[in-house]
Design an enzyme around this catalytic site. Sequence first.
Site, PDB file in Angstrom:
ATOM      1  N   HIS A 118       0.806  -1.214   0.000  1.00 24.37           N
ATOM      2  CA  HIS A 118       0.000   0.000   0.000  1.00 24.37           C
ATOM      3  C   HIS A 118       0.845   1.274   0.000  1.00 24.37           C
ATOM      4  O   HIS A 118       1.902   1.349   0.618  1.00 24.37           O
ATOM      5  CB  HIS A 118      -0.936   0.009   1.213  1.00 24.37           C
ATOM      6  CG  HIS A 118      -0.211  -0.090   2.525  1.00 24.37           C
ATOM      7  ND1 HIS A 118       0.250   1.003   3.221  1.00 24.37           N
ATOM      8  CD2 HIS A 118       0.139  -1.172   3.257  1.00 24.37           C
ATOM      9  CE1 HIS A 118       0.854   0.614   4.324  1.00 24.37           C
ATOM     10  NE2 HIS A 118       0.793  -0.705   4.377  1.00 24.37           N
ATOM     11  N   ASP A 119       0.363   2.262  -0.731  1.00 29.43           N
ATOM     12  CA  ASP A 119       0.928   3.617  -0.740  1.00 29.43           C
ATOM     13  C   ASP A 119       2.325   3.698  -1.325  1.00 29.43           C
ATOM     14  O   ASP A 119       3.022   4.694  -1.129  1.00 29.43           O
ATOM     15  CB  ASP A 119       0.916   4.221   0.670  1.00 29.43           C
ATOM     16  CG  ASP A 119      -0.478   4.261   1.266  1.00 29.43           C
ATOM     17  OD1 ASP A 119      -1.303   5.036   0.748  1.00 29.43           O
ATOM     18  OD2 ASP A 119      -0.749   3.524   2.223  1.00 29.43           O
ATOM     19  N   GLY A 136       5.103  -1.167   2.580  1.00 28.42           N
ATOM     20  CA  GLY A 136       4.296   0.016   2.368  1.00 28.42           C
ATOM     21  C   GLY A 136       5.090   1.307   2.359  1.00 28.42           C
ATOM     22  O   GLY A 136       6.161   1.418   2.959  1.00 28.42           O
TER      23      GLY A 136
END
Length: 259
Positions: A118-119, A136
Amino acid sequence: MINKLSHIHENAILGSNVHVDPFTMIHDDVIIGEGTWIGSNVTIYPGARIGKNCKIFPGAVIAGIPQDLKFQGERTLVEVGDNTTIRECVTISRGTLDKLTTKVGSNCLLMAYVHIAHDCIVGNNVIIANAVQVAGHVIIDDWAIVGGSSAIHQFVKVGTHSMISGGSLVRKDVPPYTKAAREPLSYAGVNSLGLRRRGFSSETISHIQDVYRFLFLNSLNNSRALEEIEVNLPATKERDEIVNFIRSSERGVMKGYIQ
């Protein structure tokens, strides 16, 4: 071009000449650009935005929810640029409230079993080899190459035109134009071959090497090395990019040369 044994949600938007092989699932709130090929047994979850002329191989999962306990179901995205190849069993997670989006640029190659958490922000023309695990909030700049089976710690930044050796544990930032290897990860020289292939002149490569001599070969701490660089070396795009990268590093940069 859409096999009848695949399932595509009625609200998914597919461009012209998109090819979808059997047993693939494309959910609601998905946009796929023209000319993209999607192999069998691919799962594309809500929030995926995939560019033109991409190739997505069997077993890939794109826009799955983040593996982050703080995630509360907020609407987030995965964006993939044009002409990117995603090989077998790659997983790319959606963003969280931090950045809302996980991004993979154009003209990238993600080899089999890569995980992008994520991200993360992956630039253009990036190559990530087999089984690399990217935690992440990682940033991988344009033209970087990450060797197979490497693991990149969360919040690490990998600079442009850098090359990381296979099997590396990347706990610190990797500055632009460098090669990174050994354990713990450390400076292994300037990525001269890669730079020549991309049209950098011998003079520019030599200048980059001069910058890194101050940083990694002269037994100076980073603050003193940056001062010496700015006093002794002419200002160039490459010099300033390296200096700004080191100064803005939050995790700290990898070690200097280790004999």
